[in-house]
Write a protein that holds these residues in place. Sequence first.
Motif, PDB file in Angstrom:
ATOM      1  N   HIS A 132       3.729   5.122  -9.009  1.00 54.59           N
ATOM      2  CA  HIS A 132       3.369   5.531  -7.648  1.00 54.59           C
ATOM      3  C   HIS A 132       2.369   6.688  -7.706  1.00 54.59           C
ATOM      4  CE1 HIS A 132       3.737   7.024  -3.528  1.00 54.59           C
ATOM      5  NE2 HIS A 132       4.173   5.823  -3.225  1.00 54.59           N
ATOM      6  N   PRO A 133       1.385   6.710  -6.791  1.00 57.72           N
ATOM      7  CA  PRO A 133       0.389   7.795  -6.796  1.00 57.72           C
ATOM      8  C   PRO A 133       1.000   9.191  -6.753  1.00 57.72           C
ATOM      9  CG  PRO A 133      -0.344   6.026  -5.364  1.00 57.72           C
ATOM     10  CD  PRO A 133       1.044   5.663  -5.804  1.00 57.72           C
ATOM     11  N   SER A 134       2.085   9.377  -6.010  1.00 55.34           N
ATOM     12  CA  SER A 134       2.692  10.708  -5.929  1.00 55.34           C
ATOM     13  C   SER A 134       3.233  11.144  -7.287  1.00 55.34           C
ATOM     14  CB  SER A 134       3.823  10.708  -4.891  1.00 55.34           C
ATOM     15  OG  SER A 134       3.311  10.473  -3.601  1.00 55.34           O
ATOM     16  N   PHE A 135       3.838  10.203  -8.018  1.00 56.71           N
ATOM     17  CA  PHE A 135       4.333  10.518  -9.356  1.00 56.71           C
ATOM     18  C   PHE A 135       3.176  10.873 -10.281  1.00 56.71           C
ATOM     19  CE2 PHE A 135       5.307   9.325 -13.722  1.00 56.71           C
ATOM     20  CZ  PHE A 135       6.514   9.964 -13.943  1.00 56.71           C
TER      21      PHE A 135
ATOM     22  N   ARG B 232       0.844  -1.213   0.000  1.00 52.83           N
ATOM     23  CA  ARG B 232       0.000   0.000   0.000  1.00 52.83           C
ATOM     24  C   ARG B 232       0.866   1.245   0.000  1.00 52.83           C
ATOM     25  NH1 ARG B 232      -3.630   1.538   4.346  1.00 52.83           N
ATOM     26  NH2 ARG B 232      -4.076   3.239   2.921  1.00 52.83           N
ATOM     27  N   GLU B 233       1.913   1.215   0.815  1.00 51.63           N
ATOM     28  CA  GLU B 233       2.806   2.359   0.874  1.00 51.63           C
ATOM     29  C   GLU B 233       3.538   2.554  -0.456  1.00 51.63           C
ATOM     30  OE1 GLU B 233       6.733   3.795   3.416  1.00 51.63           O
ATOM     31  OE2 GLU B 233       5.301   2.409   4.310  1.00 51.63           O
ATOM     32  N   LEU B 234       3.797   1.467  -1.146  1.00 51.29           N
ATOM     33  CA  LEU B 234       4.459   1.534  -2.446  1.00 51.29           C
ATOM     34  C   LEU B 234       3.537   2.037  -3.550  1.00 51.29           C
ATOM     35  CD1 LEU B 234       6.427  -1.824  -2.466  1.00 51.29           C
ATOM     36  CD2 LEU B 234       7.414   0.416  -2.855  1.00 51.29           C
ATOM     37  N   GLY B 235       2.266   2.171  -3.256  1.00 42.17           N
ATOM     38  CA  GLY B 235       1.329   2.618  -4.278  1.00 42.17           C
ATOM     39  C   GLY B 235       0.741   1.484  -5.078  1.00 42.17           C
ATOM     40  N   ASP B 236       0.655   0.278  -4.475  1.00 43.17           N
ATOM     41  CA  ASP B 236       0.074  -0.874  -5.164  1.00 43.17           C
ATOM     42  C   ASP B 236      -1.123  -1.386  -4.354  1.00 43.17           C
ATOM     43  OD1 ASP B 236      -0.509  -3.050  -6.699  1.00 43.17           O
ATOM     44  OD2 ASP B 236       1.468  -3.989  -6.563  1.00 43.17           O
ATOM     45  N   PRO B 237      -2.214  -0.601  -4.290  1.00 40.58           N
ATOM     46  CA  PRO B 237      -3.359  -1.014  -3.470  1.00 40.58           C
ATOM     47  C   PRO B 237      -4.070  -2.243  -4.008  1.00 40.58           C
ATOM     48  CG  PRO B 237      -3.913   0.926  -4.769  1.00 40.58           C
ATOM     49  CD  PRO B 237      -2.436   0.703  -4.938  1.00 40.58           C
ATOM     50  N   SER B 238      -3.955  -2.492  -5.301  1.00 35.84           N
ATOM     51  CA  SER B 238      -4.629  -3.658  -5.877  1.00 35.84           C
ATOM     52  C   SER B 238      -4.047  -4.955  -5.327  1.00 35.84           C
ATOM     53  CB  SER B 238      -4.501  -3.618  -7.404  1.00 35.84           C
ATOM     54  OG  SER B 238      -5.148  -4.728  -7.977  1.00 35.84           O
TER      55      SER B 238
ATOM     56  N   ARG C 125      -4.021   2.023 -15.836  1.00 36.58           N
ATOM     57  CA  ARG C 125      -3.307   0.791 -15.503  1.00 36.58           C
ATOM     58  C   ARG C 125      -3.223   0.586 -13.988  1.00 36.58           C
ATOM     59  NH1 ARG C 125       0.942   2.130 -17.785  1.00 36.58           N
ATOM     60  NH2 ARG C 125       2.228   2.723 -15.997  1.00 36.58           N
ATOM     61  N   VAL C 126      -2.955   1.655 -13.253  1.00 37.75           N
ATOM     62  CA  VAL C 126      -2.729   1.548 -11.814  1.00 37.75           C
ATOM     63  C   VAL C 126      -4.037   1.551 -11.023  1.00 37.75           C
ATOM     64  CG1 VAL C 126      -1.679   2.675  -9.811  1.00 37.75           C
ATOM     65  CG2 VAL C 126      -0.444   2.603 -11.990  1.00 37.75           C
TER      66      VAL C 126
ATOM     67  N   TYR D 229      10.517  11.603  -7.998  1.00 39.41           N
ATOM     68  CA  TYR D 229       9.535  10.538  -7.785  1.00 39.41           C
ATOM     69  C   TYR D 229       9.806   9.335  -8.692  1.00 39.41           C
ATOM     70  CZ  TYR D 229       6.360  13.257  -4.793  1.00 39.41           C
ATOM     71  OH  TYR D 229       5.799  13.945  -3.755  1.00 39.41           O
ATOM     72  N   ARG D 230      10.137   9.605  -9.948  1.00 41.72           N
ATOM     73  CA  ARG D 230      10.420   8.503 -10.869  1.00 41.72           C
ATOM     74  C   ARG D 230      11.616   7.692 -10.376  1.00 41.72           C
ATOM     75  NH1 ARG D 230       9.214   7.403 -16.255  1.00 41.72           N
ATOM     76  NH2 ARG D 230       8.302   9.473 -16.593  1.00 41.72           N
TER      77      ARG D 230
END
Length: 506
Positions: free
Chosen positions: A328-331, A91-97, A364-365, A320-321
């Motif tokens: 990632h959501p921030s990116f 989740r922290e990595l931005g992979d909620p799926s 995609r994300v 961010y990249r």
Amino acid sequence: MTDPMSDVLARVERFRRQVEEANEGDATELSNLLADLPESVDRARVASEMRGRLTAVAEALRQWLSTAQGGEGAAAESAVDLMADIASALRELGDPSEARRLLELVLEERREKLGENNRSTLTTRNNLAAALRDLGDFSSARRIFQETLDAMRRTLGEEDPETLTAKSNLATALVDAGDVTAGIDLLSDTLQARQKVLGAEHPDTLVTKSNLAAVLLRAGRPNDATPLLRETLQTRERILGETHPVTLTTVNNLALSLANSGHDVEASALMDSAISALLEAYGEDHPDTLAALNNRATMAARTGEHVLAEELLQRALVGYRRILGPDHPSFLTSMNNLGVEQRSLGNYAQARETFEETVRAMRRVYGPSHPSTLRAMSNLAAVLNSLGQDDLAEPILRDILATRSQNHDPNPSDRVAALLRLSAIITHRAGENGGAEVAAVRREAIPFMEEAVRLAKWKYGDDSEFTVEVVRLRNELTRSVADFENEERADSEELNDDAAGSNKES
């Protein structure tokens, strides 16, 4: 001398091999790695590097749990705990799926082994709801948060820390679902309870105070948010120090509140001081530094400094990249903001490329119906409209509106913007020459304008400047359709009179 980053990743890789090859491993090792990294290692960067390996570990654990020897005992319990840790990291990595998939497995295991009302089971339900919120499924998130809070109140008590966390999460879900007033009330109750149970200076109390301030800002009440943020900042400066990332994040939040109160000069000065401190303490490749750059870009855009805003967003994107990756959501948020600034500067071709890339990545994300995806699509339609490519913009807007009507829309202002733009495109397509055909095309835009008026009144009130302007545009459209229809009717009657005259006997 061993590089700390290499050492951490080697430990993760060793653990992965233990799990995959021998079905064993210390279940606390991963959480310890994430919680107690050496100071010289960037936690976010480590997490990004670990992403693929975490997924591999989780899959190995899942397969092992499905075997006869993996289903019972302390080892199985440790494996489930580890899967929960991995889900939190993802989740922290931005992979909620992927986090959602793992949490559903963890919840199933904990329900079966520990029972529905066990503390660990309830915590997992809470975390699953948070992952659903990340995915934009606000309705399901709100329902699960509410069910979990009700169960925690019965099982753990009203003032248990886990109950208060669930209460705070439900408040956030209410805000996400558009019920800002209920969210503010619940967060206020949570803040009072945490002050009583944990104390005014406990980290959880300060987080709740910051969250309440953020929601008050969202509700257009910066004068109520600013005192809360000043109190939080004073406490964090005293306890954590002036250069701690959490302290500097509070400085940024206070600056945003001041900006929304019209104190742009003080806000800009605060943000600049926070960025300088973050750069000195942590460098540019730190998530908090990059977040501060993004916030300063927002401030620059507010004050019309679009060139500066674009430069800051470019810097944030590069960082961010590099440390979080392009998914990632921030990116993705920064990339969307960059497109907005490019459009503001009149660089429509660049903005189109940026928004097209953003939409592809968000689909995609997040998926095609996530609010962030729809907002990026709306921005793409806007720049296509600016480029005179209404034939490409119109189907995008219709797609957005159809999707928003099928899902609960937590942000009606986005829908109003899409409705107004689509109405303008239809009106432009109709032309100005008059006649029945033009009136028929323009009439097609009226239902969109009517809905825009309804939502504007609901969101902003009947007397707000925005609502008054939307009503004016609706009235102007309906009046033009009536004028064209009357003109066509008069022309038709004149033709009938001419025809009758030509048939008279001489």
